[in-house]
Write a protein that holds these residues in place. Sequence first.
Motif, PDB file in Angstrom:
ATOM      1  N   ALA A   1      -6.362  -3.272  -5.707  1.00  0.00           N
ATOM      2  CA  ALA A   1      -7.584  -2.757  -5.053  1.00  0.00           C
ATOM      3  C   ALA A   1      -7.462  -1.272  -4.745  1.00  0.00           C
ATOM      4  O   ALA A   1      -8.125  -0.760  -3.849  1.00  0.00           O
ATOM      5  CB  ALA A   1      -7.855  -3.552  -3.774  1.00  0.00           C
TER       6      ALA A   1
ATOM      7  N   ALA B   1       0.847  -1.195   0.000  1.00  0.00           N
ATOM      8  CA  ALA B   1       0.000   0.000   0.000  1.00  0.00           C
ATOM      9  C   ALA B   1       0.881   1.244   0.000  1.00  0.00           C
ATOM     10  O   ALA B   1       2.027   1.214   0.453  1.00  0.00           O
ATOM     11  CB  ALA B   1      -0.913   0.023   1.216  1.00  0.00           C
TER      12      ALA B   1
ATOM     13  N   PRO C   1     -17.108  -3.691  -7.540  1.00  0.00           N
ATOM     14  CA  PRO C   1     -17.436  -4.285  -6.227  1.00  0.00           C
ATOM     15  C   PRO C   1     -18.831  -3.972  -5.718  1.00  0.00           C
ATOM     16  O   PRO C   1     -19.220  -4.490  -4.665  1.00  0.00           O
ATOM     17  CB  PRO C   1     -16.381  -3.651  -5.305  1.00  0.00           C
ATOM     18  CG  PRO C   1     -16.081  -2.321  -5.928  1.00  0.00           C
ATOM     19  CD  PRO C   1     -16.237  -2.519  -7.414  1.00  0.00           C
TER      20      PRO C   1
ATOM     21  N   LYS D   1     -11.605   5.034 -15.350  1.00  0.00           N
ATOM     22  CA  LYS D   1     -12.008   3.628 -15.187  1.00  0.00           C
ATOM     23  C   LYS D   1     -12.264   2.980 -16.550  1.00  0.00           C
ATOM     24  O   LYS D   1     -11.982   1.797 -16.740  1.00  0.00           O
ATOM     25  CB  LYS D   1     -13.241   3.521 -14.290  1.00  0.00           C
ATOM     26  CG  LYS D   1     -12.982   3.872 -12.814  1.00  0.00           C
ATOM     27  CD  LYS D   1     -12.056   2.875 -12.135  1.00  0.00           C
ATOM     28  CE  LYS D   1     -12.039   3.066 -10.613  1.00  0.00           C
ATOM     29  NZ  LYS D   1     -11.130   2.132  -9.938  1.00  0.00           N
TER      30      LYS D   1
ATOM     31  N   LEU E   1      -9.637  -3.607  -9.411  1.00  0.00           N
ATOM     32  CA  LEU E   1     -10.959  -3.084  -9.072  1.00  0.00           C
ATOM     33  C   LEU E   1     -11.232  -1.866  -9.935  1.00  0.00           C
ATOM     34  O   LEU E   1     -10.470  -0.904  -9.960  1.00  0.00           O
ATOM     35  CB  LEU E   1     -11.049  -2.731  -7.593  1.00  0.00           C
ATOM     36  CG  LEU E   1     -10.947  -3.920  -6.633  1.00  0.00           C
ATOM     37  CD1 LEU E   1     -11.413  -3.521  -5.239  1.00  0.00           C
ATOM     38  CD2 LEU E   1     -11.750  -5.114  -7.111  1.00  0.00           C
TER      39      LEU E   1
ATOM     40  N   ASP F   1       3.619   3.063  -4.296  1.00  0.00           N
ATOM     41  CA  ASP F   1       2.867   4.239  -4.734  1.00  0.00           C
ATOM     42  C   ASP F   1       2.691   4.141  -6.247  1.00  0.00           C
ATOM     43  O   ASP F   1       3.676   4.126  -6.993  1.00  0.00           O
ATOM     44  CB  ASP F   1       3.644   5.513  -4.361  1.00  0.00           C
ATOM     45  CG  ASP F   1       2.879   6.781  -4.738  1.00  0.00           C
ATOM     46  OD1 ASP F   1       1.873   6.695  -5.491  1.00  0.00           O
ATOM     47  OD2 ASP F   1       3.296   7.857  -4.289  1.00  0.00           O
TER      48      ASP F   1
ATOM     49  N   VAL G   1     -19.673   0.120  -1.670  1.00  0.00           N
ATOM     50  CA  VAL G   1     -19.093  -0.469  -0.464  1.00  0.00           C
ATOM     51  C   VAL G   1     -18.768   0.644   0.522  1.00  0.00           C
ATOM     52  O   VAL G   1     -18.306   1.730   0.119  1.00  0.00           O
ATOM     53  CB  VAL G   1     -17.819  -1.273  -0.828  1.00  0.00           C
ATOM     54  CG1 VAL G   1     -17.278  -2.002   0.405  1.00  0.00           C
ATOM     55  CG2 VAL G   1     -18.104  -2.267  -1.956  1.00  0.00           C
TER      56      VAL G   1
HETATM   57  N1  LIG Z   1     -16.303   1.783  -2.338  1.00  0.00           N
HETATM   58  C1  LIG Z   1     -17.130   1.745  -3.388  1.00  0.00           C
HETATM   59  O1  LIG Z   1     -18.347   1.958  -3.247  1.00  0.00           O
HETATM   60  C2  LIG Z   1     -16.592   1.432  -4.762  1.00  0.00           C
HETATM   61  C3  LIG Z   1     -17.509   1.378  -5.840  1.00  0.00           C
HETATM   62  C4  LIG Z   1     -17.031   1.095  -7.117  1.00  0.00           C
HETATM   63  C5  LIG Z   1     -15.680   0.863  -7.305  1.00  0.00           C
HETATM   64  N2  LIG Z   1     -14.811   0.947  -6.245  1.00  0.00           N
HETATM   65  C6  LIG Z   1     -13.382   0.725  -6.507  1.00  0.00           C
HETATM   66  O2  LIG Z   1     -12.846  -0.182  -5.562  1.00  0.00           O
HETATM   67  C7  LIG Z   1     -11.457   0.121  -5.362  1.00  0.00           C
HETATM   68  C8  LIG Z   1     -11.146   0.171  -3.871  1.00  0.00           C
HETATM   69  O3  LIG Z   1     -11.836   1.236  -3.303  1.00  0.00           O
HETATM   70  P1  LIG Z   1     -12.183   1.332  -1.746  1.00  0.00           P
HETATM   71  O4  LIG Z   1     -13.623   1.605  -1.680  1.00  0.00           O
HETATM   72  O5  LIG Z   1     -11.600   0.191  -0.992  1.00  0.00           O
HETATM   73  O6  LIG Z   1     -11.426   2.692  -1.387  1.00  0.00           O
HETATM   74  P2  LIG Z   1     -10.483   3.138  -0.181  1.00  0.00           P
HETATM   75  O7  LIG Z   1     -10.869   2.447   1.085  1.00  0.00           O
HETATM   76  O8  LIG Z   1     -10.470   4.619  -0.227  1.00  0.00           O
HETATM   77  O9  LIG Z   1      -9.064   2.559  -0.634  1.00  0.00           O
HETATM   78  C9  LIG Z   1      -8.369   3.151  -1.687  1.00  0.00           C
HETATM   79  C10 LIG Z   1      -7.008   2.499  -1.782  1.00  0.00           C
HETATM   80  O10 LIG Z   1      -6.311   3.071  -2.895  1.00  0.00           O
HETATM   81  C11 LIG Z   1      -5.003   3.357  -2.471  1.00  0.00           C
HETATM   82  N3  LIG Z   1      -4.364   4.397  -3.269  1.00  0.00           N
HETATM   83  C12 LIG Z   1      -4.854   5.598  -3.627  1.00  0.00           C
HETATM   84  N4  LIG Z   1      -3.930   6.269  -4.336  1.00  0.00           N
HETATM   85  C13 LIG Z   1      -2.852   5.465  -4.431  1.00  0.00           C
HETATM   86  C14 LIG Z   1      -1.568   5.561  -5.041  1.00  0.00           C
HETATM   87  N5  LIG Z   1      -1.179   6.670  -5.689  1.00  0.00           N
HETATM   88  N6  LIG Z   1      -0.710   4.530  -4.932  1.00  0.00           N
HETATM   89  C15 LIG Z   1      -1.062   3.413  -4.265  1.00  0.00           C
HETATM   90  N7  LIG Z   1      -2.250   3.247  -3.661  1.00  0.00           N
HETATM   91  C16 LIG Z   1      -3.122   4.272  -3.759  1.00  0.00           C
HETATM   92  C17 LIG Z   1      -5.138   3.759  -1.016  1.00  0.00           C
HETATM   93  O11 LIG Z   1      -3.865   3.661  -0.414  1.00  0.00           O
HETATM   94  P3  LIG Z   1      -3.431   4.450   0.942  1.00  0.00           P
HETATM   95  O12 LIG Z   1      -4.657   4.559   1.790  1.00  0.00           O
HETATM   96  O13 LIG Z   1      -2.405   3.524   1.513  1.00  0.00           O
HETATM   97  O14 LIG Z   1      -2.883   5.751   0.517  1.00  0.00           O
HETATM   98  C18 LIG Z   1      -6.122   2.703  -0.548  1.00  0.00           C
HETATM   99  O15 LIG Z   1      -5.453   1.487  -0.259  1.00  0.00           O
HETATM  100  C19 LIG Z   1     -11.188   1.391  -6.153  1.00  0.00           C
HETATM  101  O16 LIG Z   1     -10.654   1.090  -7.394  1.00  0.00           O
HETATM  102  C20 LIG Z   1     -12.566   1.982  -6.349  1.00  0.00           C
HETATM  103  O17 LIG Z   1     -12.633   2.816  -7.486  1.00  0.00           O
HETATM  104  C21 LIG Z   1     -15.243   1.211  -4.989  1.00  0.00           C
END
Ligand SMILES: NC(=O)c1ccc[n+]([C@@H]2O[C@H](COP(=O)([O-])OP(=O)(O)OC[C@H]3O[C@@H](n4cnc5c(N)ncnc54)[C@H](OP(=O)(O)O)[C@@H]3O)[C@@H](O)[C@H]2O)c1
Length: 232
Positions: free
Chosen positions: A71, A35, A177, A149, A127, A45, A180
């Motif tokens: 993810a 991460a 997903p 995306k 994802l 990163d 969420v």
């Molecule tokens: N949650 C939803 O409702 C939803 C719906 C549709 C799609 N998605 C997709 O699901 C995936 C996961 O989302 P989530 O809901 O779990 O979001 P989240 O809890 O905000 O997690 C986002 C993750 O992305 C990482 N990240 C962001 N910028 C980064 C970078 N420059 N380099 C490396 N890591 C980076 C963050 O790392 P750090 O925290 O370590 O910085 C964190 O691990 C995403 O692709 C999102 O678009 C989510």
Amino acid sequence: MSEWKQAVVIGASGGIGGAIADALEDEGVAVTRFARSMTGDAHLDLENEASIVAAAARIAKGPAPDLVIVATGLLHDGERGPEKAIDQLDPAWLARNFAVNAIGPALVAKHLLPIMPRTGKTLFAALSARVGSISDNRMGGWYGYRASKAALNQFIRTLAVEHKRRNDRSIIVALHPGTVDTALSKPFQGNVRPGGLFAPDRAAVQLLDVIDGLKAPDSGKLFDWEGKEVQP
Ligand SMILES: NC(=O)c1ccc[n+]([C@@H]2O[C@H](COP(=O)([O-])OP(=O)(O)OC[C@H]3O[C@@H](n4cnc5c(N)ncnc54)[C@H](OP(=O)(O)O)[C@@H]3O)[C@@H](O)[C@H]2O)c1
């Protein structure tokens, strides 16, 4: 017991990524977590290719991963969020969306696909999001997130075509997903219908069920959390 032996989860600090890593470990899979916010050799990163190269070098020292899940994702950051209308288009924010949501996962594939096994079933999943579907776009808005995306989905398709020549049992997919309950969706949960917001641990189990059911002809496609294909 899971059919997977050795997994890598990129974005393991995230709501969904962390839950996927935990669920895999519960099933007896060895998981290597990376991460941006992790330190030392777990740091990765997406906006710094050298950190992806370093992660790949670390992974290459151990057993080859048969499962890689990216993810990570970006929808908002501080004052910045998805655009409601064209007057909000900002080149720097658009570029950042593409860097994190599309180019970053493609660079992970660049450095990790070559160290996945050449034979047997392997799976690389990133994802994505249903809003990246061009044919599904009836609402408009969210320019940067949608377009990045959509670009990710195209990268996945292109990677799948090329990687099939290296391992004809490889599967490379994008996954939606569902909505969420994570930091990413938090500001936008107001309009979610009752029962439409998944806890991260539930989302993880649903996605792993989809992953387990995928076969080689599914490679290159986008699937939702129910295992239904989403048209590009
Ligand atoms: N949650 C939803 O409702 C939803 C719906 C549709 C799609 N998605 C997709 O699901 C995936 C996961 O989302 P989530 O809901 O779990 O979001 P989240 O809890 O905000 O997690 C986002 C993750 O992305 C990482 N990240 C962001 N910028 C980064 C970078 N420059 N380099 C490396 N890591 C980076 C963050 O790392 P750090 O925290 O370590 O910085 C964190 O691990 C995403 O692709 C999102 O678009 C989510």
